[in-house]
Design a protein around this motif. Structure first.
Motif, mmCIF file in Angstrom:
data_model
loop_
_atom_site.group_PDB
_atom_site.id
_atom_site.type_symbol
_atom_site.label_atom_id
_atom_site.label_comp_id
_atom_site.label_asym_id
_atom_site.label_seq_id
_atom_site.Cartn_x
_atom_site.Cartn_y
_atom_site.Cartn_z
ATOM 1 N N VAL A 104 0.843 -1.205 0.000
ATOM 2 C CA VAL A 104 0.000 0.000 0.000
ATOM 3 C C VAL A 104 0.874 1.248 0.000
ATOM 4 O O VAL A 104 0.637 2.190 -0.766
ATOM 5 C CB VAL A 104 -0.963 -0.010 1.213
ATOM 6 C CG1 VAL A 104 -1.605 1.342 1.425
ATOM 7 C CG2 VAL A 104 -2.027 -1.088 1.035
ATOM 8 N N LEU A 105 1.902 1.265 0.852
ATOM 9 C CA LEU A 105 2.806 2.419 0.896
ATOM 10 C C LEU A 105 3.575 2.578 -0.415
ATOM 11 O O LEU A 105 3.801 3.704 -0.879
ATOM 12 C CB LEU A 105 3.778 2.277 2.073
ATOM 13 C CG LEU A 105 3.144 2.352 3.463
ATOM 14 C CD1 LEU A 105 4.181 2.023 4.543
ATOM 15 C CD2 LEU A 105 2.507 3.713 3.708
ATOM 16 N N ALA A 106 3.955 1.451 -1.025
ATOM 17 C CA ALA A 106 4.678 1.504 -2.309
ATOM 18 C C ALA A 106 3.780 2.068 -3.410
ATOM 19 O O ALA A 106 4.241 2.854 -4.250
ATOM 20 C CB ALA A 106 5.188 0.114 -2.687
ATOM 21 N N LEU A 107 2.508 1.684 -3.412
ATOM 22 C CA LEU A 107 1.580 2.234 -4.413
ATOM 23 C C LEU A 107 1.414 3.735 -4.229
ATOM 24 O O LEU A 107 1.364 4.489 -5.207
ATOM 25 C CB LEU A 107 0.221 1.526 -4.333
ATOM 26 C CG LEU A 107 0.178 0.116 -4.905
ATOM 27 C CD1 LEU A 107 -1.147 -0.565 -4.567
ATOM 28 C CD2 LEU A 107 0.396 0.141 -6.410
ATOM 29 N N GLU A 108 1.344 4.171 -2.971
ATOM 30 C CA GLU A 108 1.255 5.611 -2.705
ATOM 31 C C GLU A 108 2.519 6.322 -3.202
ATOM 32 O O GLU A 108 2.434 7.399 -3.807
ATOM 33 C CB GLU A 108 1.048 5.862 -1.206
ATOM 34 C CG GLU A 108 -0.317 5.443 -0.697
ATOM 35 C CD GLU A 108 -0.428 5.508 0.823
ATOM 36 O OE1 GLU A 108 0.508 6.012 1.500
ATOM 37 O OE2 GLU A 108 -1.454 5.040 1.342
ATOM 38 N N ALA A 109 3.685 5.751 -2.952
ATOM 39 C CA ALA A 109 4.950 6.336 -3.415
ATOM 40 C C ALA A 109 5.003 6.357 -4.940
ATOM 41 O O ALA A 109 5.488 7.330 -5.540
ATOM 42 C CB ALA A 109 6.128 5.548 -2.843
ATOM 43 N N LEU A 121 10.862 0.187 0.013
ATOM 44 C CA LEU A 121 9.755 -0.435 0.741
ATOM 45 C C LEU A 121 9.612 -1.920 0.432
ATOM 46 O O LEU A 121 9.393 -2.731 1.327
ATOM 47 C CB LEU A 121 8.438 0.277 0.411
ATOM 48 C CG LEU A 121 8.202 1.612 1.087
ATOM 49 C CD1 LEU A 121 7.122 2.402 0.372
ATOM 50 C CD2 LEU A 121 7.815 1.369 2.547
ATOM 51 N N ILE A 122 9.708 -2.280 -0.843
ATOM 52 C CA ILE A 122 9.388 -3.663 -1.211
ATOM 53 C C ILE A 122 10.593 -4.597 -1.259
ATOM 54 O O ILE A 122 10.437 -5.808 -1.085
ATOM 55 C CB ILE A 122 8.624 -3.734 -2.553
ATOM 56 C CG1 ILE A 122 9.492 -3.292 -3.720
ATOM 57 C CG2 ILE A 122 7.320 -2.954 -2.472
ATOM 58 C CD1 ILE A 122 8.911 -3.591 -5.076
ATOM 59 N N LEU A 131 2.706 -8.740 -4.104
ATOM 60 C CA LEU A 131 1.460 -7.975 -4.078
ATOM 61 C C LEU A 131 1.522 -6.751 -4.993
ATOM 62 O O LEU A 131 0.556 -6.443 -5.689
ATOM 63 C CB LEU A 131 1.127 -7.550 -2.644
ATOM 64 C CG LEU A 131 0.708 -8.675 -1.706
ATOM 65 C CD1 LEU A 131 0.669 -8.173 -0.265
ATOM 66 C CD2 LEU A 131 -0.635 -9.251 -2.118
ATOM 67 N N LEU A 132 2.655 -6.059 -4.992
ATOM 68 C CA LEU A 132 2.799 -4.884 -5.853
ATOM 69 C C LEU A 132 2.740 -5.286 -7.324
ATOM 70 O O LEU A 132 2.052 -4.639 -8.121
ATOM 71 C CB LEU A 132 4.096 -4.138 -5.557
ATOM 72 C CG LEU A 132 4.304 -2.872 -6.386
ATOM 73 C CD1 LEU A 132 3.201 -1.849 -6.114
ATOM 74 C CD2 LEU A 132 5.676 -2.278 -6.110
ATOM 75 N N MET A 133 3.431 -6.359 -7.684
ATOM 76 C CA MET A 133 3.403 -6.817 -9.074
ATOM 77 C C MET A 133 1.991 -7.220 -9.482
ATOM 78 O O MET A 133 1.550 -6.934 -10.598
ATOM 79 C CB MET A 133 4.387 -7.980 -9.282
ATOM 80 C CG MET A 133 5.842 -7.579 -9.068
ATOM 81 S SD MET A 133 6.350 -6.111 -9.992
ATOM 82 C CE MET A 133 6.273 -6.730 -11.648
ATOM 83 N N SER A 134 1.277 -7.858 -8.589
ATOM 84 C CA SER A 134 -0.107 -8.247 -8.867
ATOM 85 C C SER A 134 -0.981 -7.010 -9.080
ATOM 86 O O SER A 134 -1.802 -6.964 -10.004
ATOM 87 C CB SER A 134 -0.644 -9.095 -7.714
ATOM 88 O OG SER A 134 -1.982 -9.439 -7.932
ATOM 89 N N SER A 139 -3.840 -3.403 -12.763
ATOM 90 C CA SER A 139 -4.047 -2.046 -13.251
ATOM 91 C C SER A 139 -3.830 -1.964 -14.764
ATOM 92 O O SER A 139 -4.628 -1.361 -15.487
ATOM 93 C CB SER A 139 -3.091 -1.090 -12.529
ATOM 94 O OG SER A 139 -3.225 0.213 -13.017
ATOM 95 N N MET A 140 -2.758 -2.580 -15.231
ATOM 96 C CA MET A 140 -2.479 -2.571 -16.673
ATOM 97 C C MET A 140 -3.551 -3.342 -17.447
ATOM 98 O O MET A 140 -3.958 -2.939 -18.531
ATOM 99 C CB MET A 140 -1.091 -3.159 -16.958
ATOM 100 C CG MET A 140 0.043 -2.284 -16.472
ATOM 101 S SD MET A 140 -0.026 -0.598 -17.128
ATOM 102 C CE MET A 140 0.259 -0.915 -18.851
ATOM 103 N N ARG A 141 -3.992 -4.450 -16.869
ATOM 104 C CA ARG A 141 -5.027 -5.245 -17.521
ATOM 105 C C ARG A 141 -6.313 -4.421 -17.682
ATOM 106 O O ARG A 141 -6.934 -4.415 -18.739
ATOM 107 C CB ARG A 141 -5.306 -6.513 -16.717
ATOM 108 C CG ARG A 141 -6.214 -7.505 -17.444
ATOM 109 C CD ARG A 141 -6.641 -8.627 -16.541
ATOM 110 N NE ARG A 141 -7.518 -8.208 -15.480
ATOM 111 C CZ ARG A 141 -8.797 -7.875 -15.642
ATOM 112 N NH1 ARG A 141 -9.352 -7.902 -16.821
ATOM 113 N NH2 ARG A 141 -9.531 -7.507 -14.621
ATOM 114 N N LYS A 142 -6.683 -3.698 -16.640
ATOM 115 C CA LYS A 142 -7.894 -2.875 -16.710
ATOM 116 C C LYS A 142 -7.740 -1.761 -17.742
ATOM 117 O O LYS A 142 -8.662 -1.452 -18.477
ATOM 118 C CB LYS A 142 -8.211 -2.271 -15.350
ATOM 119 C CG LYS A 142 -8.788 -3.269 -14.377
ATOM 120 C CD LYS A 142 -9.057 -2.605 -13.045
ATOM 121 C CE LYS A 142 -9.642 -3.570 -12.060
ATOM 122 N NZ LYS A 142 -9.860 -2.958 -10.749
#
Length: 186
Positions: A104-109, A121-122, A131-134, A139-142
């Motif tokens: 979650v923190l990595a996505l925010e960063a 972080l990761i 989890l970040l790769m997933s 996100s890319m798939r969407k």
């Protein structure tokens, strides 16, 4: 088990002074079940679907915050029972929660374009990387409209049936959204 909704004997919960923890915004069902089981509750699992769970962009379980995951970790530490066979499971849950918190923190960063912070972080946490790769893959798939890996995998008869049921549920959700009605939940 995914999302599940337990039914309890209220007298048991009252006798053991067990109630939902108001500090938890997510994972409150898991916490309640865990504390009840640690107090001696017996769990009877029935695999039949008996309710619909809708998850949307504004669902609490869809939008995690690092503070929510920290709360779950504290709840886990609160019912850790040192010296028991559960210690390894609780330690594993704490590692998973830490991985999710870091993700979650990595996505925010990443949203703030702080790539070095993402790696800091990761890097030390394999679960956070996974989890970040997933999340990035989803996100890319969407954004591209490409099918998921699951949709591309060959499936056996049993899996095909569950995939068919999932597609039926997706169609039901789309139909409900189109008609702006919500299903009755019992």
């Amino acid at each position: 088990m995914g999302y599940f909704k337990p039914l309890f004997e209220v007298d048991f919960l009252r006798r053991k002074c067990i109630a939902y923890d108001p500090r938890l915004r997510i994972g409150e069902d898991f916490d309640l079940v865990m504390r009840a089981m640690l107090a001696g509750a017996r769990l009877h699992f029935t695999p039949e679907a008996s309710y619909y769970y809708r998850r949307h962009d504004f669902s609490t379980s869809y939008r995690l915050a690092a503070s929510d995951l920290e709360g779950l970790a504290q709840a886990t530490r609160d019912y850790c029972t040192s010296g028991t066979a559960l210690d390894n499971l609780f330690a594993r849950r704490l590692r998973n929660l830490e991985g999710a918190r870091r993700q979650v923190l990595a996505l925010e960063a990443l949203r703030r374009h702080r790539v070095l912070e993402v790696f800091k972080l990761i890097a030390p946490h394999p679960e956070a990387i996974r989890l970040l790769m997933s999340s990035l893959h989803e996100s890319m798939r969407k954004r591209t409209g490409l099918p998921s890996r699951r949709e591309l995998e060959p499936v056996d008869g049993k899996r095909r049936k569950s995939l068919f049921n999932a597609l039926q549920l997706r169609q039901l959700a789309e139909d409900l959204a189109a008609s702006k009605r919500s299903p009755e939940i019992s």
